[in-house]
Design an enzyme around this catalytic site. Sequence first.
Site, PDB file in Angstrom:
ATOM      1  CG  HIS A  28      -0.079   0.027   2.494  1.00 51.86           C
ATOM      2  ND1 HIS A  28       0.253   1.082   3.291  1.00 51.86           N
ATOM      3  CD2 HIS A  28       0.284  -1.145   3.401  1.00 51.86           C
ATOM      4  CE1 HIS A  28       0.894   0.522   4.270  1.00 51.86           C
ATOM      5  NE2 HIS A  28       0.719  -0.622   4.284  1.00 51.86           N
ATOM      6  CG  ASP A  29      -0.398   4.197   1.565  1.00 50.25           C
ATOM      7  OD1 ASP A  29      -1.195   4.967   0.987  1.00 50.25           O
ATOM      8  OD2 ASP A  29      -0.485   3.342   2.482  1.00 50.25           O
ATOM      9  N   GLY A  52       4.793  -1.567   2.388  1.00 53.29           N
ATOM     10  CA  GLY A  52       4.276  -0.366   2.218  1.00 53.29           C
ATOM     11  C   GLY A  52       5.158   0.920   2.347  1.00 53.29           C
TER      12      GLY A  52
END
Length: 268
Positions: free
Chosen positions: A123-124, A141
């Site tokens: 994520h991100d 992430g």
Amino acid sequence: MAEVQVHPTAIVEDGARLAAGVKIGPFCVVGPEVSLGERVELLSHVAVAGTTEIGAGTRIFPFASIGHQPQDLKYKGEPCSLTVGADCIIREGVTLNPGTAGGGSVTTIGNGCAFLANSHVGHDCRVGDGVVFSNNVMLAGHCTVGDYAIIGGGAAVIQFARVGPHAFVGGMSGLENDLIPYGMALGNRAYLSGLNIIGLQRRGFSRADIHDLRRAYRLLFAAEGTLSERTEDVAQEFAGHATVQEILAFIREGGKRSLCTPKNGAES
């Protein structure tokens, strides 16, 4: 315009946007907030969910999971998204996660990337153009990976780490620190082992550019002085050299991780 082709066994939920020439193979599932660009192909058994945009010409192979809920235990269902660029290759079992509220709510992947079987983007993350992930690469992430970086098979990159453009992470390496542009990291735990000379040659860098990068590298990671002092010395000596200045900008920008250095490199 080329017609959209959807296999009878595939599920495309109402609201999904399919551009001209999209091909969706057997047993694929496409969610209601998904956008597939022109000529995107889902070969079979591909699941694309969430607010996900896939760029034109990208091909996704069986059992890839694209845009599903991020693997962050702090995630509470807030809006998040994933954007994948054009002409990417996403092989079997790849997982690409969207963002979270703690990281800007978006994961972005550039054009012309290749994600080989069972690799993962957390994520991100921000992944540039022309990046290659070999089999079983694990990107945690909040990481940033620059253009044309290559990460070898089975390598793992810790959360919040930065991998500079044209860098190379060797197979089975565990990267815990930021890797400079054009650098090469090897080992568990990974250390800076030099410059990615083969990658530079393949990308068409001149012998003069490579020679200057080597000289700047030796000065940056010499034993004398602090890293800050050496950075300023190199900045003055290579004031008109764009690739060297790119490395210096990466070092000055800093991040949440320390800089990956040679095994016998001086500490800053």
